[in-house]
Write a protein that holds these residues in place. Structure first.
Motif, PDB file in Angstrom:
ATOM      1  N   SER A  16      35.283  22.741 -16.304  1.00  0.00           N
ATOM      2  CA  SER A  16      34.788  24.121 -16.294  1.00  0.00           C
ATOM      3  C   SER A  16      33.447  24.211 -17.031  1.00  0.00           C
ATOM      4  CB  SER A  16      35.809  25.058 -16.946  1.00  0.00           C
ATOM      5  OG  SER A  16      35.742  24.978 -18.354  1.00  0.00           O
ATOM      6  N   PHE A  17      33.142  23.193 -17.844  1.00  0.00           N
ATOM      7  CA  PHE A  17      31.840  23.159 -18.518  1.00  0.00           C
ATOM      8  C   PHE A  17      30.753  22.593 -17.601  1.00  0.00           C
ATOM      9  CE2 PHE A  17      34.406  22.454 -22.644  1.00  0.00           C
ATOM     10  CZ  PHE A  17      34.576  23.812 -22.801  1.00  0.00           C
ATOM     11  N   ARG A 143      23.943  25.491 -28.469  1.00  0.00           N
ATOM     12  CA  ARG A 143      24.164  26.871 -28.043  1.00  0.00           C
ATOM     13  C   ARG A 143      24.997  26.823 -26.775  1.00  0.00           C
ATOM     14  NH1 ARG A 143      21.792  30.917 -30.633  1.00  0.00           N
ATOM     15  NH2 ARG A 143      20.128  30.265 -32.047  1.00  0.00           N
ATOM     16  N   GLU A 145      28.305  29.122 -24.642  1.00  0.00           N
ATOM     17  CA  GLU A 145      29.133  30.334 -24.679  1.00  0.00           C
ATOM     18  C   GLU A 145      30.540  30.074 -25.228  1.00  0.00           C
ATOM     19  OE1 GLU A 145      29.728  29.769 -19.918  1.00  0.00           O
ATOM     20  OE2 GLU A 145      28.898  31.709 -20.572  1.00  0.00           O
ATOM     21  N   SER A 146      30.955  28.804 -25.221  1.00  0.00           N
ATOM     22  CA  SER A 146      32.291  28.471 -25.719  1.00  0.00           C
ATOM     23  C   SER A 146      32.297  28.098 -27.199  1.00  0.00           C
ATOM     24  CB  SER A 146      32.862  27.299 -24.924  1.00  0.00           C
ATOM     25  OG  SER A 146      33.356  27.743 -23.675  1.00  0.00           O
ATOM     26  N   GLN A 148      32.049  29.478 -30.028  1.00  0.00           N
ATOM     27  CA  GLN A 148      32.892  30.193 -30.976  1.00  0.00           C
ATOM     28  C   GLN A 148      34.333  29.644 -30.945  1.00  0.00           C
ATOM     29  OE1 GLN A 148      33.618  34.327 -30.141  1.00  0.00           O
ATOM     30  NE2 GLN A 148      33.941  34.827 -32.310  1.00  0.00           N
ATOM     31  N   PHE A 149      34.809  29.320 -29.757  1.00  0.00           N
ATOM     32  CA  PHE A 149      36.180  28.812 -29.631  1.00  0.00           C
ATOM     33  C   PHE A 149      36.290  27.395 -30.169  1.00  0.00           C
ATOM     34  CE2 PHE A 149      35.683  32.062 -26.344  1.00  0.00           C
ATOM     35  CZ  PHE A 149      36.726  32.905 -26.689  1.00  0.00           C
ATOM     36  N   TRP A 150      35.237  26.617 -29.966  1.00  0.00           N
ATOM     37  CA  TRP A 150      35.242  25.257 -30.492  1.00  0.00           C
ATOM     38  C   TRP A 150      35.318  25.283 -32.014  1.00  0.00           C
ATOM     39  CZ3 TRP A 150      30.478  23.290 -27.207  1.00  0.00           C
ATOM     40  CH2 TRP A 150      30.810  23.386 -25.846  1.00  0.00           C
ATOM     41  N   CYS A 152      36.659  27.534 -33.759  1.00  0.00           N
ATOM     42  CA  CYS A 152      38.011  27.958 -34.141  1.00  0.00           C
ATOM     43  C   CYS A 152      38.958  26.766 -34.235  1.00  0.00           C
ATOM     44  CB  CYS A 152      38.563  28.971 -33.141  1.00  0.00           C
ATOM     45  SG  CYS A 152      37.856  30.615 -33.285  1.00  0.00           S
TER      46      CYS A 152
ATOM     47  N   VAL B 103      42.942  27.397 -26.841  1.00  0.00           N
ATOM     48  CA  VAL B 103      41.896  28.067 -27.617  1.00  0.00           C
ATOM     49  C   VAL B 103      40.540  27.455 -27.296  1.00  0.00           C
ATOM     50  CG1 VAL B 103      41.016  28.513 -29.938  1.00  0.00           C
ATOM     51  CG2 VAL B 103      43.471  28.689 -29.486  1.00  0.00           C
ATOM     52  N   PHE B 104      40.518  26.135 -27.193  1.00  0.00           N
ATOM     53  CA  PHE B 104      39.264  25.421 -26.929  1.00  0.00           C
ATOM     54  C   PHE B 104      38.617  25.888 -25.632  1.00  0.00           C
ATOM     55  CE2 PHE B 104      36.622  21.732 -25.826  1.00  0.00           C
ATOM     56  CZ  PHE B 104      36.004  21.472 -27.041  1.00  0.00           C
ATOM     57  N   ASN B 107      37.086  30.503 -23.504  1.00  0.00           N
ATOM     58  CA  ASN B 107      35.993  31.234 -22.874  1.00  0.00           C
ATOM     59  C   ASN B 107      36.279  31.587 -21.408  1.00  0.00           C
ATOM     60  OD1 ASN B 107      33.320  32.295 -23.352  1.00  0.00           O
ATOM     61  ND2 ASN B 107      32.635  30.835 -21.816  1.00  0.00           N
ATOM     62  N   GLN B 108      37.241  30.883 -20.815  1.00  0.00           N
ATOM     63  CA  GLN B 108      37.591  31.150 -19.420  1.00  0.00           C
ATOM     64  C   GLN B 108      38.351  32.461 -19.253  1.00  0.00           C
ATOM     65  OE1 GLN B 108      37.005  29.300 -16.456  1.00  0.00           O
ATOM     66  NE2 GLN B 108      35.449  28.448 -17.823  1.00  0.00           N
ATOM     67  N   TRP B 167      44.943  30.568 -40.981  1.00  0.00           N
ATOM     68  CA  TRP B 167      44.001  30.338 -39.878  1.00  0.00           C
ATOM     69  C   TRP B 167      44.108  31.448 -38.830  1.00  0.00           C
ATOM     70  CZ3 TRP B 167      44.892  29.659 -34.657  1.00  0.00           C
ATOM     71  CH2 TRP B 167      43.771  29.283 -33.892  1.00  0.00           C
ATOM     72  N   THR B 171      41.100  33.736 -37.701  1.00  0.00           N
ATOM     73  CA  THR B 171      40.662  33.651 -36.303  1.00  0.00           C
ATOM     74  C   THR B 171      40.745  35.010 -35.609  1.00  0.00           C
ATOM     75  OG1 THR B 171      41.404  31.359 -36.245  1.00  0.00           O
ATOM     76  CG2 THR B 171      41.025  32.436 -34.127  1.00  0.00           C
ATOM     77  N   GLU B 174      37.706  36.753 -36.654  1.00  0.00           N
ATOM     78  CA  GLU B 174      36.548  36.116 -36.024  1.00  0.00           C
ATOM     79  C   GLU B 174      36.406  36.530 -34.558  1.00  0.00           C
ATOM     80  OE1 GLU B 174      34.120  34.250 -37.008  1.00  0.00           O
ATOM     81  OE2 GLU B 174      33.362  33.619 -35.036  1.00  0.00           O
ATOM     82  N   LEU B 175      37.546  36.613 -33.863  1.00  0.00           N
ATOM     83  CA  LEU B 175      37.502  36.923 -32.435  1.00  0.00           C
ATOM     84  C   LEU B 175      37.228  38.406 -32.169  1.00  0.00           C
ATOM     85  CD1 LEU B 175      40.397  34.715 -31.022  1.00  0.00           C
ATOM     86  CD2 LEU B 175      37.931  34.349 -30.812  1.00  0.00           C
ATOM     87  N   GLY B 180      30.109  37.555 -31.476  1.00  0.00           N
ATOM     88  CA  GLY B 180      30.290  36.411 -32.373  1.00  0.00           C
ATOM     89  C   GLY B 180      29.597  35.131 -31.954  1.00  0.00           C
ATOM     90  N   LYS B 181      28.330  35.136 -31.809  1.00  0.00           N
ATOM     91  CA  LYS B 181      27.576  33.923 -31.498  1.00  0.00           C
ATOM     92  C   LYS B 181      27.673  33.004 -32.666  1.00  0.00           C
ATOM     93  CE  LYS B 181      25.440  32.244 -28.038  1.00  0.00           C
ATOM     94  NZ  LYS B 181      24.432  33.007 -27.349  1.00  0.00           N
TER      95      LYS B 181
END
Lengths: 181, 181
Positions: A16-17, A143, A145-146, A148-150, A152, B103-104, B107-108, B167, B171, B174-175, B180-181
DNA sequence: TCCCTCATGTAAGGTGTTACATGATTGG
DNA sequence: CCAATCATGTAACACCTTACATGAGGGA
């Protein structure tokens, strides 16, 4: 029916990346999410073939200098399946910690030997923390878009390792106490 | 050659506390070490037979009211094997957390959906903490030479769950931050 | 009577690893 | 030139779970 195959979702997720070869997927896993996910070539390659038959991915063979490369892309169907999985509740995972099992049966060996095991565990997590910092540094310039999740998941690893370190110290003390009934 | 079988050691370990049937072993695992170890009947029963052939355990058939029971005891050879395993370095374990994988790739789906997952994880660990307290209460009256080690593993579970809760809270915050860039 | 727990076991099958095999390319 | 990395893949096999099958005993 046995447990559902989760590796397929890790591969779909990576795709998906952007398009990738199986080799690149494995490398990416080993470099960036190894602290909560592993996979082997012997599993990845056959699975990618199977997923292509199912229409979740498509491959485009590239020949760079006489060498065959298979670069995979995720299809719309694959993306739908990825999202469906993401939205499904997390299945209960069976935890199996050989380390804790050994501690649990620690009475069979000497207290000192169990203590050494705990020290070994501490070393492992110190090393992990060091590697988390490395990953963080690599992230610094990225930079995405994912991202922030990484961060986490990275944070999860850090917190867990720090908690483990604290436990190691407490346990070391506890085990060195005389008889400690 | 694939990974070494660890279940055999969990069974040998339990038998080091005293003779038991396969059924009792499974129940004990489910009640007291489920938070770091699991096993299924379909694995335990055949394995006990195999281990008997290898001379690690011996069984004494008991017939109580027309019903066959197989009570196993550990042999000297079994005890040696148990200790040898305990003294071996802990093999690197492959961690696989479906939750972190989701979580990783968060973004999907929407940030809110990931947030809900985190809330679900928090609930799981709150429940775990509650059960740890229950186990601790059961332990309160017990006197056993291994008790100190049991408390160590229990403590491990508690610390890890508490770290996970922290955590989750971090989180969640954070979310919910804008973009949240 | 019905359900739960006790109690053992087999069959099928998926998951995932390791070992092996092959060969090209790149950098020191 | 040699080692490391790139790159793919197969075969064998161990591990473990789920589903199924069976039956007794005890309590509500």
């Amino acid at each position: 029916m046995a447990k559902q195959n989760k590796t397929r979702y890790s591969l779909l997720g990576l795709l998906s990346f952007g398009p990738m070869t199986g080799y690149e997927m494995k490398k990416l896993i080993d470099r960036s999410i190894y602290y909560f996910w592993t996979d082997s070539y012997g599993h990845i390659y056959p699975l990618l073939k199977k997923m292509e038959k199912e229409g979740l991915v498509v491959s485009r063979g590239e020949i760079t200098g006489g060498h065959q490369k298979n670069r995979f892309s995720i299809t719309e169907k694959g993306r739908r399946e990825l999202k469906a999985w993401l939205r499904n509740p997390v299945e209960p995972e069976s935890v199996r910690s050989e380390f804790l099992l050994k501690v649990f049966f620690g009475n069979q060996i000497s207290r000192k030997e169990v203590g050494d095991m705990v020290v070994g565990e501490k070393a492992k997590h110190l090393e992990l923390l060091r590697r988390y910092d490395e990953i963080e540094k690599e992230f610094a310039g990225v930079r995405h878009e994912s991202k922030q999740f990484w961060l986490c998941t990275l944070n999860y690893g850090k917190r867990l390792s720090k908690a483990t370190l604290a436990w190691c110290d407490e346990t070391t003390k506890e085990l060195s106490r005389k008889s400690g009934k």
